[in-house]
Write an enzyme that holds these catalytic residues in place. Sequence first.
Site, PDB file in Angstrom:
ATOM      1  N   GLY A 169       0.829  -1.204   0.000  1.00 54.14           N
ATOM      2  CA  GLY A 169       0.000   0.000   0.000  1.00 54.14           C
ATOM      3  C   GLY A 169       0.859   1.248   0.000  1.00 54.14           C
ATOM      4  O   GLY A 169       2.064   1.182  -0.226  1.00 54.14           O
ATOM      5  N   ASN A 170       0.237   2.388   0.227  1.00 59.42           N
ATOM      6  CA  ASN A 170       1.001   3.625   0.352  1.00 59.42           C
ATOM      7  C   ASN A 170       0.281   4.576   1.305  1.00 59.42           C
ATOM      8  O   ASN A 170      -0.812   4.276   1.787  1.00 59.42           O
ATOM      9  CB  ASN A 170       1.242   4.261  -1.034  1.00 59.42           C
ATOM     10  CG  ASN A 170      -0.052   4.665  -1.699  1.00 59.42           C
ATOM     11  OD1 ASN A 170      -0.745   5.561  -1.247  1.00 59.42           O
ATOM     12  ND2 ASN A 170      -0.406   3.961  -2.782  1.00 59.42           N
ATOM     13  N   ARG A 171       0.900   5.731   1.570  1.00 53.21           N
ATOM     14  CA  ARG A 171       0.432   6.607   2.654  1.00 53.21           C
ATOM     15  C   ARG A 171      -0.663   7.579   2.243  1.00 53.21           C
ATOM     16  O   ARG A 171      -1.017   8.455   3.016  1.00 53.21           O
ATOM     17  CB  ARG A 171       1.626   7.374   3.224  1.00 53.21           C
ATOM     18  CG  ARG A 171       2.564   6.477   3.992  1.00 53.21           C
ATOM     19  CD  ARG A 171       3.837   7.190   4.365  1.00 53.21           C
ATOM     20  NE  ARG A 171       3.590   8.442   5.085  1.00 53.21           N
ATOM     21  CZ  ARG A 171       4.549   9.237   5.528  1.00 53.21           C
ATOM     22  NH1 ARG A 171       5.809   8.918   5.324  1.00 53.21           N
ATOM     23  NH2 ARG A 171       4.240  10.345   6.163  1.00 53.21           N
TER      24      ARG A 171
END
Length: 224
Positions: free
Chosen positions: A30-32
């Site tokens: 995933g990412n932020r």
Amino acid sequence: MSHENALVGVKVVIDAGPTYEDIDPVRFLGNRSSGKMGFAIAEACVAEGADVILIAGPVALATPGGVACRVDVRSALQMRDAVMKVIDNADIFIATAAVADWRVAEYSSRKIKKNASGAPVLELVENPDILAEVAARDPRPFVVGFAAETDHVAEHAREKLERKKLDMLAANHVDENIGIGADDNALELIWPGGSETLPRASKSQLAKTLVARIAARYHARKAT
Ligand code: CTP
């Protein structure tokens, strides 16, 4: 909520948030991205009278009032399918999502176990570029992309605008206190033949200014 009417009757599709690429039933890449900027833009479009369809990755955000339709997705492939289903009728597409560049080549339906032979090696394959795919359509909506850059913001943004054949690109300057996941943002807006710096402000204030600029350029292009 102020109603400026710059987008009355205009159909806007916005994608927002991260995508999660599942590795096995308990793990993902995933990412932020929080989705805050995309949701603020959806709200600002509604305030201008637009019909908004919001395609959201996994985010913890309430749907802004007045959004005509929200579709929740998880992965880049699901986000692409959801966008393509509604894009035929769109006048404007705003790609704010932080789409994962890669997914695992093979999802493991069983949890990957630790074993003596060491850490697993994940084979990755590239995800489709939703923004470039929409921009390549004929006819196509007015297409706005986003870019997260840590350095040489204007230079990288101009290159991306031309490579992806966009009508407008909003470049985030990312560091720990601004941009991805934060409440404030600043944007470098670029379009063929021009640019403007939108200085640091709350994402909701910035979204209002950005949507006003998108509406102005959308109407200017339609008039030509
Ligand atoms: N985008 C997309 N589909 C992808 C990847 C990106 O639609 N698979 C869109 C994003 O929503 C955003 C823009 O493309 O509007 C970002 O472009 P990209 O080239 O991925 O930007 P960066 O991640 O900033 O690229 P770079 O690899 O140059 O850092």
